[in-house]
Design a protein around this motif. Structure first.
Motif, PDB file in Angstrom:
ATOM      1  N   LEU A 114       0.827  -1.204   0.000  1.00  0.00           N
ATOM      2  CA  LEU A 114       0.000   0.000   0.000  1.00  0.00           C
ATOM      3  C   LEU A 114       0.862   1.257   0.000  1.00  0.00           C
ATOM      4  O   LEU A 114       0.650   2.180  -0.797  1.00  0.00           O
ATOM      5  CB  LEU A 114      -0.917   0.002   1.232  1.00  0.00           C
ATOM      6  N   ARG A 124      -6.570   8.786  -4.283  1.00  0.00           N
ATOM      7  CA  ARG A 124      -6.267   7.386  -3.980  1.00  0.00           C
ATOM      8  C   ARG A 124      -5.267   7.260  -2.830  1.00  0.00           C
ATOM      9  O   ARG A 124      -5.346   6.314  -2.036  1.00  0.00           O
ATOM     10  CB  ARG A 124      -5.758   6.691  -5.236  1.00  0.00           C
ATOM     11  N   ARG A 141      -7.181   7.663   0.355  1.00  0.00           N
ATOM     12  CA  ARG A 141      -7.934   6.443   0.654  1.00  0.00           C
ATOM     13  C   ARG A 141      -7.018   5.348   1.206  1.00  0.00           C
ATOM     14  O   ARG A 141      -7.365   4.660   2.175  1.00  0.00           O
ATOM     15  CB  ARG A 141      -8.643   5.950  -0.612  1.00  0.00           C
ATOM     16  N   ASP A 142      -5.861   5.181   0.584  1.00  0.00           N
ATOM     17  CA  ASP A 142      -4.937   4.161   1.069  1.00  0.00           C
ATOM     18  C   ASP A 142      -4.362   4.534   2.430  1.00  0.00           C
ATOM     19  O   ASP A 142      -4.106   3.657   3.265  1.00  0.00           O
ATOM     20  CB  ASP A 142      -3.806   3.952   0.058  1.00  0.00           C
ATOM     21  N   CYS A 143      -4.135   5.822   2.664  1.00  0.00           N
ATOM     22  CA  CYS A 143      -3.663   6.261   3.975  1.00  0.00           C
ATOM     23  C   CYS A 143      -4.705   5.938   5.040  1.00  0.00           C
ATOM     24  O   CYS A 143      -4.366   5.478   6.138  1.00  0.00           O
ATOM     25  CB  CYS A 143      -3.375   7.760   3.945  1.00  0.00           C
ATOM     26  N   GLN A 197      -6.745   3.500   4.858  1.00  0.00           N
ATOM     27  CA  GLN A 197      -6.695   2.051   5.025  1.00  0.00           C
ATOM     28  C   GLN A 197      -5.550   1.638   5.950  1.00  0.00           C
ATOM     29  O   GLN A 197      -5.710   0.750   6.798  1.00  0.00           O
ATOM     30  CB  GLN A 197      -6.521   1.384   3.654  1.00  0.00           C
ATOM     31  N   GLY A 228      -6.390   2.070   9.451  1.00  0.00           N
ATOM     32  CA  GLY A 228      -7.399   1.146   9.970  1.00  0.00           C
ATOM     33  C   GLY A 228      -8.578   1.882  10.578  1.00  0.00           C
ATOM     34  O   GLY A 228      -9.030   2.914  10.073  1.00  0.00           O
TER      35      GLY A 228
END
Length: 439
Positions: free
Chosen positions: A328, A368, A371-373, A375, A378
């Motif tokens: 990621l 994006r 969004r990944d950050c 993720q 958590g």
């Protein structure tokens, strides 16, 4: 060729980052967001003046004594340096119509027609000169697609002193023609009459309201008004609920309005304007500087994800040790660096197609990566206390400003088709006649 930043550019970027760290730390951002009104936060005038004193808005004007616009206190730098500063502004999530104010100062001061525009009758201070010093706030309306009864979106309208209206150039894809990479603002003849639908002009904020009523309350507006209908008072500017709490938005209809008097007789004929060519340049540079802000946000979320992955432990080790999290973060870094190359290259070339590609890549990286950050963070990433959602919301708003992904894709696709057609029409070199040559 050496594409690395020069020592002066590195020092400029480092100094601006330190200024933002002092004047707009995370605590100021969180305080502005946590205590935001339903219509969004306003512009911090003290911070705005600090940005003006630092030269952000007059960055690309000639230094004092080097040109007609020296009264605005220019710094004498170029578009690549502006990109570096706007990248830092995006990294800090600095709110306000930074791009609009910078471009209003840069282009209207160069045409020689903006210096006399007035904030109000009693102040006696030109809106462009005031904006260069950070004493006036200029927001912007992209007129393309906002005419014929349709409405455009304007950010920070209640906090603005004036609106930079960039008219429809009449050609959705014609920005890459001859001279597309030239700074057209310096070539405009101020004595040439300009069509009202193709120029760049400064408009008084009070004109965005029916009957001179001004801007409606930010909290006003029901479902019908958010769909673009006029409010009960017939106002043309309707407050919307913005996804980004630090970016208040209004939907503005391009109804008849008067320009701010520019000291040449006032009224509609005294429009503070440029030309359709200047408008195309302003629109391109706005897209590029917005892309630079997106790049700064994308870089910030990479750093935040990597930092959190090194701190958060699970099963006795940092979560960054797990392959899924590594991938990621690696993909986030790739997106940010690809976007950086595109944005920096477009700043040098000024080409319409390079800028469209840079905006497309920077928008994708900002959204994006956020969004990944989220993720990587958590469950913590979904909380209001985390800053990740602020980057995602700001990226969503910026991705719709000046050039959307669909518009950039269409422009780039048209360019590819045109290039293919031109190659097909070009005469091909004849192959040598082997029998005649070797027979």
């Amino acid at each position: 060729m050496d594409f690395r930043l020069t020592e002066d550019q590195e020092a400029l970027r480092r100094g601006f980052r330190e200024l933002l760290a002092r004047r707009f730390p995370r605590e100021r951002l969180r305080a502005a967001v946590d205590h935001a009104a339903p219509g969004g936060t306003g512009v911090d005038r003290a911070l705005w003046r600090d940005l003006g004193e630092a030269g952000l808005f007059a960055l690309r004007l000639p230094e004092e004594g080097e040109g007609a616009d020296s009264a605005c206190g220019g710094v004498g730098l170029g578009l690549p340096e502006a990109v570096l500063l706007f990248e830092e502004a995006g990294r800090a999530l600095l709110p306000g119509p930074l791009v609009a104010t910078h471009l209003a100062v840069t282009h209207l001061a160069r045409t020689g027609r903006g210096a006399g525009a007035r904030v109000d009758a009693g102040a006696g201070v030109g809106v462009i000169e005031a904006a260069a010093r950070g004493e006036a706030v200029v927001t912007a309306l992209d007129g393309r697609g906002a005419g014929d009864g349709n409405a455009g979106l304007v950010e920070h309208l209640p906090s603005a002193d004036a609106v930079l209206v960039v008219g429809d150039d009449g050609d959705g894809r014609g920005e890459g023609g001859p001279g597309a990479g030239v700074d057209a603002g310096v070539d405009v003849d101020p004595d040439v009459d300009v069509k009202p639908d193709v120029d760049v002009r400064i408009v008084a904020v009070g004109e965005f309201g029916a009957g001179g009523r001004g801007v409606p309350d930010e909290q006003g507006g029901g479902e019908g008004e958010e769909d673009g209908e006029d409010g009960e008072d017939g106002a043309e500017a309707v407050g919307l609920r913005s996804v980004d709490p630090a970016t208040p938005l209004h939907r503005v209809a391009l109804a008849p309005w008067r320009t701010v008097s520019d000291g040449r007789g006032g009224g509609d004929s005294g429009a503070t304007g440029g030309s359709s060519r200047c408008g195309a340049v302003v629109r391109r540079e706005a897209a590029l500087l917005t892309a630079a802000q997106q790049l700064g946000s994308a870089s910030c979320t990479v750093a935040a994800a990597v930092r959190y992955a090194g701190e958060r432990e699970q099963f006795g080790q940092p979560i960054g040790a797990f392959q899924a999290v590594k991938h990621l973060c690696a993909r986030m870094l790739v997106r940010a660096e690809v976007a950086r190359s595109a944005v920096y290259a477009a700043a040098v070339t000024g080409d319409a197609y390079d800028i469209a590609a840079a905006k497309l890549l920077a928008d994708d990286a900002a959204v994006r990566n956020a969004r990944d950050c989220l993720q990587v963070h958590g469950g913590m990433g979904f909380t209001w206390e985390a800053d990740v959602h602020l980057h995602l919301k700001r990226a969503w708003v910026r991705s719709r400003q000046w050039r959307s992904a669909a518009e950039a894709e269409e422009l780039l696709a048209d360019n590819l088709v045109d290039r293919r057609m031109s190659r097909q029409k070009a005469p091909s070199a004849e192959c040598p006649n082997d029998s005649a040559q070797f027979g």
